[in-house]
Motif scaffolding. Structure first.
Motif, PDB file in Angstrom:
ATOM      1  N   LEU A  49       0.821  -1.208   0.000  1.00 30.49           N
ATOM      2  CA  LEU A  49       0.000   0.000   0.000  1.00 30.49           C
ATOM      3  C   LEU A  49       0.857   1.261   0.000  1.00 30.49           C
ATOM      4  O   LEU A  49       0.441   2.311  -0.492  1.00 30.49           O
ATOM      5  CB  LEU A  49      -0.922   0.006   1.222  1.00 30.49           C
ATOM      6  CG  LEU A  49      -2.074  -1.010   1.203  1.00 30.49           C
ATOM      7  CD1 LEU A  49      -2.780  -1.041   2.550  1.00 30.49           C
ATOM      8  CD2 LEU A  49      -3.064  -0.678   0.094  1.00 30.49           C
ATOM      9  N   MET A  50       2.065   1.164   0.563  1.00 34.21           N
ATOM     10  CA  MET A  50       2.978   2.309   0.628  1.00 34.21           C
ATOM     11  C   MET A  50       3.907   2.374  -0.581  1.00 34.21           C
ATOM     12  O   MET A  50       4.941   3.046  -0.558  1.00 34.21           O
ATOM     13  CB  MET A  50       3.806   2.225   1.913  1.00 34.21           C
ATOM     14  CG  MET A  50       2.985   2.330   3.191  1.00 34.21           C
ATOM     15  SD  MET A  50       2.190   3.939   3.371  1.00 34.21           S
ATOM     16  CE  MET A  50       3.620   4.964   3.688  1.00 34.21           C
ATOM     17  N   ASP A  51       3.564   1.667  -1.657  1.00 36.22           N
ATOM     18  CA  ASP A  51       4.343   1.687  -2.895  1.00 36.22           C
ATOM     19  C   ASP A  51       5.776   1.197  -2.697  1.00 36.22           C
ATOM     20  O   ASP A  51       6.743   1.823  -3.148  1.00 36.22           O
ATOM     21  CB  ASP A  51       4.371   3.099  -3.515  1.00 36.22           C
ATOM     22  CG  ASP A  51       3.052   3.466  -4.155  1.00 36.22           C
ATOM     23  OD1 ASP A  51       2.307   2.542  -4.545  1.00 36.22           O
ATOM     24  OD2 ASP A  51       2.750   4.662  -4.266  1.00 36.22           O
ATOM     25  N   ALA A  52       5.910   0.070  -2.017  1.00 35.24           N
ATOM     26  CA  ALA A  52       7.233  -0.531  -1.852  1.00 35.24           C
ATOM     27  C   ALA A  52       7.802  -0.912  -3.214  1.00 35.24           C
ATOM     28  O   ALA A  52       7.064  -1.244  -4.146  1.00 35.24           O
ATOM     29  CB  ALA A  52       7.140  -1.774  -0.960  1.00 35.24           C
ATOM     30  N   SER A  53       9.121  -0.867  -3.337  1.00 34.30           N
ATOM     31  CA  SER A  53       9.760  -1.178  -4.617  1.00 34.30           C
ATOM     32  C   SER A  53       9.742  -2.680  -4.868  1.00 34.30           C
ATOM     33  O   SER A  53       9.453  -3.481  -3.971  1.00 34.30           O
ATOM     34  CB  SER A  53      11.197  -0.675  -4.611  1.00 34.30           C
ATOM     35  OG  SER A  53      11.951  -1.387  -3.647  1.00 34.30           O
ATOM     36  N   LEU A  54      10.070  -3.050  -6.099  1.00 36.22           N
ATOM     37  CA  LEU A  54      10.228  -4.461  -6.419  1.00 36.22           C
ATOM     38  C   LEU A  54      11.430  -5.021  -5.654  1.00 36.22           C
ATOM     39  O   LEU A  54      12.267  -4.269  -5.140  1.00 36.22           O
ATOM     40  CB  LEU A  54      10.435  -4.647  -7.920  1.00 36.22           C
ATOM     41  CG  LEU A  54       9.294  -4.172  -8.824  1.00 36.22           C
ATOM     42  CD1 LEU A  54       9.641  -4.443 -10.286  1.00 36.22           C
ATOM     43  CD2 LEU A  54       7.987  -4.843  -8.474  1.00 36.22           C
ATOM     44  N   SER A  55      11.527  -6.344  -5.606  1.00 34.08           N
ATOM     45  CA  SER A  55      12.620  -6.976  -4.864  1.00 34.08           C
ATOM     46  C   SER A  55      13.960  -6.646  -5.513  1.00 34.08           C
ATOM     47  O   SER A  55      14.027  -6.349  -6.720  1.00 34.08           O
ATOM     48  CB  SER A  55      12.418  -8.491  -4.850  1.00 34.08           C
ATOM     49  OG  SER A  55      12.604  -9.023  -6.153  1.00 34.08           O
ATOM     50  N   PRO A  56      15.062  -6.696  -4.751  1.00 32.85           N
ATOM     51  CA  PRO A  56      16.391  -6.441  -5.332  1.00 32.85           C
ATOM     52  C   PRO A  56      16.685  -7.358  -6.516  1.00 32.85           C
ATOM     53  O   PRO A  56      17.337  -6.931  -7.492  1.00 32.85           O
ATOM     54  CB  PRO A  56      17.341  -6.719  -4.159  1.00 32.85           C
ATOM     55  CG  PRO A  56      16.528  -6.442  -2.936  1.00 32.85           C
ATOM     56  CD  PRO A  56      15.138  -6.888  -3.287  1.00 32.85           C
TER      57      PRO A  56
END
Length: 288
Positions: free
Chosen positions: A199-206
Motif C-alpha cells: 500500500l505504501m508503494d514498496a519497490s520491487l525486490s532487489p
C-alpha cells in the motif's frame, strides 16, 4: 485462474472448519478448539481474497487510471487483523485450563478427523501459493501461506495432544493452544507488514530490479549515454517502472521512440505485468 483458486480456497476452508469443529466436539480439547478457531479466520480470509481478486481484475477507469490492483493488499491487511483476533480468542480459552487441566475423551476419532482436515489444507496451501506466484496475486499468496501456517500448527497440535493422551500429562493441551496463539500472532504481524508495504508503494525486490537493469543494459547496446532515476513499485499483480534515458542530442525523435519501444517490450517480457514509463532526455542532461 486466480479467481478460481480463490473459490476453491473458500470451499476447502468451509470443509476444514467443519472437520475441525467435529474434532473439537469429539474431544473437548482446547488445542483442537484453537485449531478450529483459526479455521474460522481461514474462511473469512478466503472470502476477503475472493472479493479482492474480483475487484483487482477490474480494468482502469476514469477515477482509477492505474487500475484496482491494490485492492488485494487491503484483503491481506484485514486478514492479518482477523488472525490477531483469532489468537486472542485462543488465549482466552486456553489460560483457564493452564491452571486446571482437564482429561480428554474421544481422542482417537478426534485426532483422525483433524488429520484428514490438515491433509486437505496441505494440498490447498500448495495450490494457492503456486497459483498466486503464477498470477502475481498477493491475496492468493498470502492466503496460501496462511493456510500453510495452519497446516504446520495443526501438525504440532496433533503431535502434542497425542503425547498428552499417551502420557496423561493433560497440561500439554492448553500449553499447545497458547503456542498456537503465539504463532498466529506472528503470522498476523507478517501479513500486515507485507501488505502495508504494498500500500505504501514498496519497490520491487532487489532480484527483480537487478533483472530490469540487466535487460536495459542488454537492449541499449551503447545506443544511449545514461540511465538514471530508476524507480519501481508494485500494486497487486502489476508492477510499475520509470526511468530517465539520456541519448545523444542529435538523436532523431523517431529513433529514440523505437529504442523506447524495444526497451518496453523486452522489460515487459522479462517481468509480466510490468508497466514501463521512459523519459527521454538530451545529452545536456547527462549526470556526472
Amino acid at each position: 485462474m486466480a479467481e478460481r483458486a480463490a473459490r476453491l480456497s473458500l470451499l476447502v476452508a468451509l470443509l476444514v472448519l467443519g472437520l475441525k469443529a467435529l474434532a473439537y466436539g469429539l474431544t473437548g480439547s482446547v488445542a483442537l478448539l484453537s485449531d478450529a478457531l483459526e479455521s474460522i479466520v481461514n474462511v473469512a480470509a478466503a472470502l476477503l481474497a475472493l472479493f479482492a481478486i474480483r475487484l483487482a481484475q477490474k480494468p482502469p477507469d476514469a477515477t482509477h487510471p492505474f487500475g484496482h490492483t491494490k485492492a488485494e493488499y487491503f484483503s491481506a491487511v484485514l486478514e492479518g487483523v482477523l488472525v490477531v483476533l483469532a489468537a486472542l480468542l485462543i488465549a482466552k480459552e486456553a489460560l483457564p485450563r493452564l491452571f486446571h487441566p482437564v482429561p480428554l475423551e474421544g481422542l482417537g476419532p478426534g485426532l483422525l478427523v483433524s488429520l484428514l482436515a490438515s491433509s486437505a489444507n496441505g494440498l490447498l496451501a500448495y495450490h494457492l501459493i503456486r497459483q498466486g506466484r503464477l498470477h502475481r496475486s498477493p491475496a492468493l499468496v498470502a492466503d496460501g501461506y496462511h493456510v500453510l501456517s495452519d497446516v504446520l500448527t495443526s501438525g504440532g497440535v496433533l503431535l502434542g495432544v497425542g503425547l498428552a493422551w499417551l502420557t496423561g500429562f493433560w497440561i500439554l493441551d492448553p500449553l499447545l493452544a497458547l503456542l498456537v496463539a503465539g504463532n498466529i500472532l506472528l503470522m498476523g504481524f507478517r501479513l500486515v507488514r507485507d501488505s502495508v508495504g504494498g500500500l505504501m508503494d514498496a519497490s520491487l525486490s532487489p532480484e527483480e530490479v537487478a533483472r530490469i537493469q540487466e535487460v536495459i543494459a542488454r537492449e541499449l547496446g551503447g545506443k544511449a549515454l545514461e540511465v538514471h532515476d530508476l524507480k519501481t513499485r508494485k500494486a497487486g499483480h502489476r508492477a510499475f517502472l520509470e526511468f530517465h534515458l539520456v541519448v545523444p542530442g542529435e538523436t532523431p525523435v523517431a529513433e529514440a521512440h523505437r529504442l523506447c519501444d524495444r526497451l518496453e517490450k523486452a522489460l515487459e517480457e522479462e517481468i509480466p505485468g510490468l508497466s514501463v514509463t521512459i523519459h527521454v532526455e538530451p545529452e545536456s542532461e547527462r549526470r556526472g
